[in-house]
Write an enzyme that holds these catalytic residues in place. Structure first.
Site, PDB file in Angstrom:
ATOM      1  CD  GLU A  75      -4.065  14.038  11.576  1.00  0.00           C
ATOM      2  OE1 GLU A  75      -3.192  14.043  10.701  1.00  0.00           O
ATOM      3  OE2 GLU A  75      -4.458  13.004  12.136  1.00  0.00           O
ATOM      4  CG  HIS A  94      -9.881  14.818  10.217  1.00  0.00           C
ATOM      5  ND1 HIS A  94     -10.477  13.669   9.736  1.00  0.00           N
ATOM      6  CD2 HIS A  94      -8.895  14.403  11.062  1.00  0.00           C
ATOM      7  CE1 HIS A  94      -9.858  12.609  10.249  1.00  0.00           C
ATOM      8  NE2 HIS A  94      -8.914  13.040  11.066  1.00  0.00           N
ATOM      9  CG  HIS A  96     -11.634  10.694  14.561  1.00  0.00           C
ATOM     10  ND1 HIS A  96     -10.722  10.374  15.533  1.00  0.00           N
ATOM     11  CD2 HIS A  96     -10.925  11.339  13.604  1.00  0.00           C
ATOM     12  CE1 HIS A  96      -9.524  10.828  15.203  1.00  0.00           C
ATOM     13  NE2 HIS A  96      -9.626  11.416  14.023  1.00  0.00           N
ATOM     14  CE1 TYR A 121     -31.211  17.817  -1.105  1.00  0.00           C
ATOM     15  CE2 TYR A 121     -31.924  15.656  -0.334  1.00  0.00           C
ATOM     16  CZ  TYR A 121     -32.228  16.909  -0.855  1.00  0.00           C
ATOM     17  OH  TYR A 121     -33.514  17.226  -1.163  1.00  0.00           O
ATOM     18  CG  HIS A 161      -8.020   8.599  10.625  1.00  0.00           C
ATOM     19  ND1 HIS A 161      -6.696   8.959  10.432  1.00  0.00           N
ATOM     20  CD2 HIS A 161      -8.528   9.546  11.453  1.00  0.00           C
ATOM     21  CE1 HIS A 161      -6.420  10.046  11.146  1.00  0.00           C
ATOM     22  NE2 HIS A 161      -7.521  10.434  11.756  1.00  0.00           N
TER      23      HIS A 161
END
Length: 216
Positions: A75, A94, A96, A121, A161
């Site tokens: 990625e 990143h 999942h 927040y 994703h």
């Protein structure tokens, strides 16, 4: 201990903390951070957040050349897009994470403002989160989609994703992505219950008081 050694250890410590609390599992997720010389440290491909080795992190120089360590995550185009379009980006994470992915599957979510205004927040740490369409894992199109935002968003949600967040440093990026997941969890827990959200006036006050980036 050098600054880079401290950064390597911090990346692995924070990644393991997120793994241990179930924010990403198996060999999913990737993380990167800027070094003092303008290079990058990046989690290697196929590795678990729970077992990252500081000495084996992928190391890039300031020109974007991989100079040492294991092969980086597939990625990388996604990470590079944030660094190239956001001058303030010092780290990218990143995950999942389950609840944010679940929320991305719901048919009525706002693509331009993915998270509902449930707490202060999420707004303060993330601004507006853009929901991007589904891409195959590793598709460079994800990076192109982030570049298309022209640096106006600090966080995006990849449909079906996972979330991606850029922060000023590794700790800020990790805190923000955890806030994203927490807000998504609240959204899923209260779904169908007509929860009392923050008003537009309250959101505007937060944006003004905390100088939140809020792309119009």
């Amino acid at each position: 201990m050098s600054a880079e050694t401290r950064l390597r250890e911090q990346i692995c410590l924070l990644a393991k903390s997120m793994f241990d609390r179930g924010l990403t599992g198996g060999s999913t997720g990737n993380i990167s951070a800027r070094t003092e010389d303008g290079g990058l440290l990046v989690s290697p491909t196929g590795t678990s957040f729970g077992r990252l080795d500081p000495a084996r992190l992928s190391r890039f120089d300031a020109t974007g050349k991989h100079i040492e360590g294991d092969q980086p995550t597939k990625e990388m185009p996604l990470h590079a897009a944030f660094y190239d379009t956001r001058s303030t980006a010092g780290a990218v994470v990143h995950l999942h994470s389950c609840h944010s992915v679940a929320l991305s599957m719901m048919p009525d979510v706002d693509e331009d403002n993915f998270l509902p205004p449930l707490t202060p927040y999420g707004i303060m740490k993330l601004g507006r989160v853009k929901l991007l369409p589904f891409f195959l894992p590793g598709d460079p199109g994800m990076g192109d989609a982030v570049r298309g935002l022209a640096g106006k968003r600090t966080a995006v949600m990849l449909a079906n994703h996972g979330p991606v967040v850029a922060g000023k440093d590794i700790e800020a990026a990790c805190n923000a992505i955890e806030e994203l997941e927490d807000t998504a969890r609240l959204a899923m827990l209260t779904r169908g219950m007509n929860p009392r959200t923050l008003t537009q006036a309250q959101v505007r006050d937060l944006i003004t008081k905390f100088d939140v980036e809020w792309d119009a």
